[in-house]
Design an enzyme around this catalytic site. Structure first.
Site, mmCIF file in Angstrom:
data_model
loop_
_atom_site.group_PDB
_atom_site.id
_atom_site.type_symbol
_atom_site.label_atom_id
_atom_site.label_comp_id
_atom_site.label_asym_id
_atom_site.label_seq_id
_atom_site.Cartn_x
_atom_site.Cartn_y
_atom_site.Cartn_z
ATOM 1 C CD GLN A 99 -1.393 52.840 8.310
ATOM 2 O OE1 GLN A 99 -1.860 53.113 7.116
ATOM 3 N NE2 GLN A 99 -0.624 51.593 8.069
ATOM 4 C CB ALA A 100 -2.398 48.129 9.896
ATOM 5 C CE1 TYR B 273 -0.278 60.874 15.049
ATOM 6 C CE2 TYR B 273 -1.804 59.872 12.988
ATOM 7 C CZ TYR B 273 -0.853 61.075 13.572
ATOM 8 O OH TYR B 273 -0.235 62.128 12.726
HETATM 9 N N1 CAA Z 1 -2.367 45.798 7.040
HETATM 10 C C1 CAA Z 1 -2.386 44.767 7.427
HETATM 11 N N2 CAA Z 1 -1.616 43.919 8.242
HETATM 12 C C2 CAA Z 1 -0.347 44.643 8.271
HETATM 13 C C3 CAA Z 1 -0.115 46.004 7.663
HETATM 14 C C4 CAA Z 1 -1.277 46.452 7.144
HETATM 15 N N3 CAA Z 1 -1.296 47.998 6.749
HETATM 16 N N4 CAA Z 1 1.057 46.171 8.064
HETATM 17 C C5 CAA Z 1 1.777 45.202 8.569
HETATM 18 N N5 CAA Z 1 0.970 44.255 8.664
HETATM 19 C C6 CAA Z 1 1.144 42.851 9.230
HETATM 20 C C7 CAA Z 1 2.487 42.257 8.672
HETATM 21 O O1 CAA Z 1 2.230 41.521 7.561
HETATM 22 C C8 CAA Z 1 2.789 41.644 9.704
HETATM 23 O O2 CAA Z 1 2.326 40.148 9.513
HETATM 24 P P1 CAA Z 1 2.776 38.761 9.824
HETATM 25 O O3 CAA Z 1 3.624 38.792 10.910
HETATM 26 O O4 CAA Z 1 1.660 37.895 9.637
HETATM 27 O O5 CAA Z 1 3.873 38.960 8.487
HETATM 28 C C9 CAA Z 1 2.263 42.025 11.025
HETATM 29 O O6 CAA Z 1 1.396 43.070 10.693
HETATM 30 C C10 CAA Z 1 3.635 42.787 11.699
HETATM 31 O O7 CAA Z 1 4.170 43.912 10.983
HETATM 32 P P2 CAA Z 1 5.411 44.212 10.928
HETATM 33 O O8 CAA Z 1 6.444 43.448 10.796
HETATM 34 O O9 CAA Z 1 5.535 45.559 10.234
HETATM 35 O O10 CAA Z 1 5.472 44.633 12.542
HETATM 36 P P3 CAA Z 1 6.307 45.500 13.476
HETATM 37 O O11 CAA Z 1 6.070 45.277 14.970
HETATM 38 O O12 CAA Z 1 8.030 45.258 13.180
HETATM 39 O O13 CAA Z 1 6.006 46.986 13.177
HETATM 40 C C11 CAA Z 1 4.850 48.963 12.947
HETATM 41 C C12 CAA Z 1 4.804 47.468 13.412
HETATM 42 C C13 CAA Z 1 5.809 49.465 13.639
HETATM 43 C C14 CAA Z 1 3.312 49.536 13.097
HETATM 44 C C15 CAA Z 1 4.984 48.873 11.396
HETATM 45 O O14 CAA Z 1 4.357 48.369 10.643
HETATM 46 C C16 CAA Z 1 4.840 50.337 10.624
HETATM 47 O O15 CAA Z 1 5.568 51.435 11.019
HETATM 48 N N6 CAA Z 1 3.783 50.560 10.210
HETATM 49 C C17 CAA Z 1 3.456 51.818 9.401
HETATM 50 C C18 CAA Z 1 2.486 52.543 10.501
HETATM 51 C C19 CAA Z 1 2.277 54.038 9.866
HETATM 52 O O16 CAA Z 1 1.939 54.145 8.594
HETATM 53 N N7 CAA Z 1 2.629 55.287 10.762
HETATM 54 C C20 CAA Z 1 2.570 56.494 10.363
HETATM 55 C C21 CAA Z 1 3.286 57.351 10.976
HETATM 56 S S1 CAA Z 1 3.373 58.952 10.280
HETATM 57 C C22 CAA Z 1 2.080 59.571 10.740
HETATM 58 O O17 CAA Z 1 1.239 59.063 11.436
HETATM 59 C C23 CAA Z 1 1.678 60.955 10.242
HETATM 60 C C24 CAA Z 1 0.365 60.983 9.730
HETATM 61 O O18 CAA Z 1 -0.461 61.436 10.046
HETATM 62 C C25 CAA Z 1 0.146 60.235 8.165
#
Ligand code: CAA
Length: 241
Positions: free
Chosen positions: A141-142, A147
């Site tokens: 996961q990005a 993790y």
């Molecule tokens: N793939 C590719 N690029 C991605 C992406 C993805 N999935 N998600 C974000 N990006 C890119 C964005 O488009 C952005 O690019 P630009 O700057 O070119 O526009 C860049 O990455 C930054 O993205 P954010 O604005 O979201 O960055 P941020 O620093 O504010 O936040 C983050 C980063 C905290 C990781 C946030 O993206 C996030 O919370 N993502 C979800 C992560 C996730 O799924 N976590 C799971 C937690 S729950 C868990 O872990 C339980 C389980 O087992 C499932």
């Protein structure tokens, strides 16, 4: 049923549901937690399950803690390695501390805890070790290089140990939950959750902690002895790992 089950991170989130489900099956349950005294007190009061405080990252604390549980309740027959944390950040912003904290808890924690109960399980020729991995350990996961690495490591650990435990009556399995409606998932930015994550889940909803707890009950049972080294995915068809 007087078997003892120990659930790490067992007082909140998925862990709390697991603790309660095992208790409902007649296990004597010990739930560990690392920091949140208030939540643990509330959980123990409500569920009638003892909680114990130590960090799974600290090997000596695990030894002492498991000894205490075994003095209080008896030998541990079922270990559920559920304790886990997130320190999400895109890799270019991820700090060494964010990397280390997640690896220490989500991967090394499994070594520390399992090592404490393994000899006893081997001696008694019975054991169930159930490791809570994640869909993100299967698919990556990005924002979760730390993790995803730890949770993928949990699956490798499971497969290796299953082979070692097989002749001793110990099964070792992993469960890979998808996105479950707990505090951990609800802490994700609302827009990220709605726009990027929910559309990837074909059933169109988050999972319930109890849906994971039922998987644990199944794998813990005496009747599941032939299932070992497996990873049970419960993710609403998000990924077929
Ligand atoms: N793939 C590719 N690029 C991605 C992406 C993805 N999935 N998600 C974000 N990006 C890119 C964005 O488009 C952005 O690019 P630009 O700057 O070119 O526009 C860049 O990455 C930054 O993205 P954010 O604005 O979201 O960055 P941020 O620093 O504010 O936040 C983050 C980063 C905290 C990781 C946030 O993206 C996030 O919370 N993502 C979800 C992560 C996730 O799924 N976590 C799971 C937690 S729950 C868990 O872990 C339980 C389980 O087992 C499932």
């Amino acid at each position: 049923m007087d078997k003892v089950a120990l659930v790490t991170g067992g007082s909140r989130g998925i862990g709390a549901a697991i603790s309660k489900a095992l208790k409902a099956q007649g296990y004597q349950v010990a739930a560990t937690y690392a920091g949140n005294d208030e939540a643990a007190r509330a959980f123990s009061g409500e569920a009638g399950i003892r909680s114990y405080k130590w960090s799974v990252t600290d090997y000596d604390a695990c030894q002492t803690g498991v000894r205490q549980v075994e003095e209080d309740l008896g030998p541990v027959a079922v270990l559920v390695n559920n304790a886990g944390i997130t320190r999400d950040a895109m890799f270019h912003k991820m700090t060494p501390t964010q990397w280390k904290e997640v690896i220490d808890t989500n991967l090394t924690g499994l070594f520390n805890m399992t090592h404490c109960v393994w000899s006893g399980m081997r001696d008694r020729k019975f054991g169930r070790v159930i490791n809570i991995s994640s869909v993100n350990g299967q698919k990556g996961q990005a924002g979760q290089a730390n993790y995803s690495a730890a949770k993928a490591g949990d699956i490798g650990f499971t497969r290796a140990l299953a082979q070692e435990g097989a002749r001793a009556g110990i099964t070792v399995n992993a469960i890979a939950p998808g996105y479950i409606g707990t505090e951990m998932v609800r802490a994700i930015d609302e827009k990220v959750l709605t726009d990027r994550i929910l559309p990837q889940i074909p059933v169109g909803r988050l999972g319930e902690p109890e849906e994971i707890a039922r998987c644990v009950v199944f794998l813990a049972s005496d009747e599941s002895g032939f299932i070992t080294g497996s990873t049970l995915s419960a993710n609403g068809a998000q990924f077929f790992g």
